[in-house]
Design a protein around this motif. Structure first.
Motif, PDB file in Angstrom:
ATOM      1  N   GLU A 101       4.148  25.151  27.907  1.00  0.00           N
ATOM      2  CA  GLU A 101       2.755  25.413  28.272  1.00  0.00           C
ATOM      3  C   GLU A 101       2.610  25.349  29.784  1.00  0.00           C
ATOM      4  N   GLY A 102       2.207  26.463  30.349  1.00  0.00           N
ATOM      5  CA  GLY A 102       1.951  26.525  31.780  1.00  0.00           C
ATOM      6  C   GLY A 102       0.532  26.069  32.079  1.00  0.00           C
ATOM      7  N   LYS A 103       0.094  26.314  33.282  1.00  0.00           N
ATOM      8  CA  LYS A 103      -1.247  25.934  33.713  1.00  0.00           C
ATOM      9  C   LYS A 103      -2.004  27.172  34.137  1.00  0.00           C
ATOM     10  N   VAL A 104      -3.315  27.085  34.110  1.00  0.00           N
ATOM     11  CA  VAL A 104      -4.146  28.201  34.558  1.00  0.00           C
ATOM     12  C   VAL A 104      -4.023  28.321  36.073  1.00  0.00           C
ATOM     13  N   ILE A 105      -3.756  29.498  36.568  1.00  0.00           N
ATOM     14  CA  ILE A 105      -3.629  29.886  37.974  1.00  0.00           C
ATOM     15  C   ILE A 105      -2.372  29.316  38.638  1.00  0.00           C
ATOM     16  N   ILE A 106      -1.924  28.114  38.256  1.00  0.00           N
ATOM     17  CA  ILE A 106      -0.719  27.541  38.854  1.00  0.00           C
ATOM     18  C   ILE A 106       0.494  28.093  38.109  1.00  0.00           C
ATOM     19  N   VAL A 107       1.226  28.976  38.748  1.00  0.00           N
ATOM     20  CA  VAL A 107       2.363  29.654  38.140  1.00  0.00           C
ATOM     21  C   VAL A 107       3.636  28.897  38.505  1.00  0.00           C
ATOM     22  N   ARG A 108       4.458  28.603  37.493  1.00  0.00           N
ATOM     23  CA  ARG A 108       5.709  27.882  37.724  1.00  0.00           C
ATOM     24  C   ARG A 108       6.885  28.843  37.610  1.00  0.00           C
ATOM     25  N   TYR A 109       7.938  28.554  38.354  1.00  0.00           N
ATOM     26  CA  TYR A 109       9.128  29.410  38.378  1.00  0.00           C
ATOM     27  C   TYR A 109      10.378  28.571  38.190  1.00  0.00           C
ATOM     28  N   GLY A 110      11.356  29.115  37.475  1.00  0.00           N
ATOM     29  CA  GLY A 110      12.657  28.480  37.362  1.00  0.00           C
ATOM     30  C   GLY A 110      12.699  27.208  36.539  1.00  0.00           C
ATOM     31  N   ARG A 111      11.726  26.988  35.688  1.00  0.00           N
ATOM     32  CA  ARG A 111      11.717  25.797  34.831  1.00  0.00           C
ATOM     33  C   ARG A 111      12.673  26.002  33.663  1.00  0.00           C
ATOM     34  N   ASN A 112      13.329  24.932  33.260  1.00  0.00           N
ATOM     35  CA  ASN A 112      14.187  24.927  32.082  1.00  0.00           C
ATOM     36  C   ASN A 112      13.722  23.819  31.160  1.00  0.00           C
ATOM     37  N   VAL A 113      13.312  24.196  29.952  1.00  0.00           N
ATOM     38  CA  VAL A 113      12.887  23.228  28.949  1.00  0.00           C
ATOM     39  C   VAL A 113      13.904  23.278  27.821  1.00  0.00           C
ATOM     40  N   PHE A 114      14.482  22.114  27.493  1.00  0.00           N
ATOM     41  CA  PHE A 114      15.535  22.015  26.496  1.00  0.00           C
ATOM     42  C   PHE A 114      15.005  21.308  25.253  1.00  0.00           C
ATOM     43  N   TRP A 115      15.207  21.924  24.097  1.00  0.00           N
ATOM     44  CA  TRP A 115      14.849  21.353  22.805  1.00  0.00           C
ATOM     45  C   TRP A 115      16.138  21.208  22.004  1.00  0.00           C
ATOM     46  N   ASP A 116      16.369  20.003  21.490  1.00  0.00           N
ATOM     47  CA  ASP A 116      17.592  19.708  20.747  1.00  0.00           C
ATOM     48  C   ASP A 116      17.202  19.216  19.357  1.00  0.00           C
ATOM     49  N   ALA A 117      17.523  20.009  18.326  1.00  0.00           N
ATOM     50  CA  ALA A 117      17.210  19.636  16.941  1.00  0.00           C
ATOM     51  C   ALA A 117      18.322  18.741  16.407  1.00  0.00           C
ATOM     52  N   ARG A 118      17.951  17.501  16.064  1.00  0.00           N
ATOM     53  CA  ARG A 118      18.899  16.538  15.516  1.00  0.00           C
ATOM     54  C   ARG A 118      18.384  16.063  14.156  1.00  0.00           C
ATOM     55  N   GLU A 119      19.208  15.351  13.432  1.00  0.00           N
ATOM     56  CA  GLU A 119      18.825  14.882  12.094  1.00  0.00           C
ATOM     57  C   GLU A 119      17.556  14.045  12.123  1.00  0.00           C
ATOM     58  N   GLU A 120      17.389  13.204  13.134  1.00  0.00           N
ATOM     59  CA  GLU A 120      16.224  12.303  13.185  1.00  0.00           C
ATOM     60  C   GLU A 120      14.985  12.950  13.795  1.00  0.00           C
ATOM     61  N   GLY A 121      15.119  14.115  14.393  1.00  0.00           N
ATOM     62  CA  GLY A 121      13.958  14.787  14.972  1.00  0.00           C
ATOM     63  C   GLY A 121      14.338  15.738  16.087  1.00  0.00           C
ATOM     64  N   ILE A 122      13.314  16.134  16.839  1.00  0.00           N
ATOM     65  CA  ILE A 122      13.490  17.134  17.894  1.00  0.00           C
ATOM     66  C   ILE A 122      13.282  16.465  19.250  1.00  0.00           C
ATOM     67  N   TYR A 123      14.275  16.622  20.100  1.00  0.00           N
ATOM     68  CA  TYR A 123      14.273  16.006  21.418  1.00  0.00           C
ATOM     69  C   TYR A 123      13.924  17.048  22.474  1.00  0.00           C
ATOM     70  N   ARG A 124      13.279  16.585  23.561  1.00  0.00           N
ATOM     71  CA  ARG A 124      12.882  17.470  24.660  1.00  0.00           C
ATOM     72  C   ARG A 124      13.361  16.894  25.983  1.00  0.00           C
ATOM     73  N   ALA A 125      13.794  17.792  26.862  1.00  0.00           N
ATOM     74  CA  ALA A 125      14.111  17.438  28.245  1.00  0.00           C
ATOM     75  C   ALA A 125      13.737  18.626  29.116  1.00  0.00           C
ATOM     76  N   GLU A 126      13.302  18.345  30.319  1.00  0.00           N
ATOM     77  CA  GLU A 126      13.017  19.416  31.277  1.00  0.00           C
ATOM     78  C   GLU A 126      13.947  19.251  32.461  1.00  0.00           C
ATOM     79  N   ASP A 127      14.591  20.348  32.818  1.00  0.00           N
ATOM     80  CA  ASP A 127      15.575  20.380  33.893  1.00  0.00           C
ATOM     81  C   ASP A 127      16.649  19.324  33.640  1.00  0.00           C
ATOM     82  N   LYS A 128      16.753  18.273  34.449  1.00  0.00           N
ATOM     83  CA  LYS A 128      17.844  17.307  34.287  1.00  0.00           C
ATOM     84  C   LYS A 128      17.398  15.970  33.702  1.00  0.00           C
ATOM     85  N   GLU A 129      16.240  15.946  33.056  1.00  0.00           N
ATOM     86  CA  GLU A 129      15.755  14.716  32.424  1.00  0.00           C
ATOM     87  C   GLU A 129      16.652  14.313  31.254  1.00  0.00           C
ATOM     88  N   THR A 130      16.589  13.032  30.898  1.00  0.00           N
ATOM     89  CA  THR A 130      17.236  12.555  29.684  1.00  0.00           C
ATOM     90  C   THR A 130      16.390  12.973  28.495  1.00  0.00           C
TER      91      THR A 130
END
Length: 132
Positions: free
Chosen positions: A94-123
């Motif tokens: 989800e982006g923001k109104v008028i504020i345009v973002r570039y080069g973002r990487n959002v990672f979703w990892d489906a595992r047995e216990e649920g779905i994990y999220r990280a953006e760029d180099k986050e854990t």
């Protein structure tokens, strides 16, 4: 003053719609489920239906896009398990109104216990549990 604000808004909209110069954002999905457990993915935005994608364990699916100045949003549904009975529905980007973002990487990892999220180099963090 109103003319100046209108001018700034027009400049922001023009920059937001210029696809050639700016790096795209990317949403990444990975199937980290157990052996033989297929992950089914379906994502949509106001402008695009990305269709259904099926990932075997270890496989990934990515899609890239430019943010819109009018707020880019991708909602996704994931299914897994026997007869795809385990499900999760969430906003994958989800982006923001008028504020345009570039080069973002959002990672979703489906595992047995649920779905994990990280953006760029986050854990990765557990964001969603599977529901039946």
């Amino acid at each position: 003053m109103n003319s100046f604000l209108c001018f700034l808004l027009i400049i922001a909209l023009c920059l937001g719609s210029s696809n050639a110069v700016w790096e795209k954002n990317t949403v990444h999905f990975k199937n980290s489920l157990g052996p033989q457990n297929i992950l089914k993915i379906h994502c949509v935005s106001n402008e695009d239906n990305l269709g259904f994608h099926y990932l075997s364990p270890g496989q990934t699916y990515d899609f890239s896009f430019h943010d819109s100045a009018l707020k880019t949003k991708f909602n996704c549904d994931l299914w897994q398990g026997p007869d795809f009975r385990f499900h999760a529905s969430f906003t994958a980007y989800e982006g923001k109104v008028i504020i345009v973002r570039y080069g973002r990487n959002v990672f979703w990892d489906a595992r047995e216990e649920g779905i994990y999220r990280a953006e760029d180099k986050e854990t990765p963090k557990l964001m969603y549990s599977w529901t039946i």
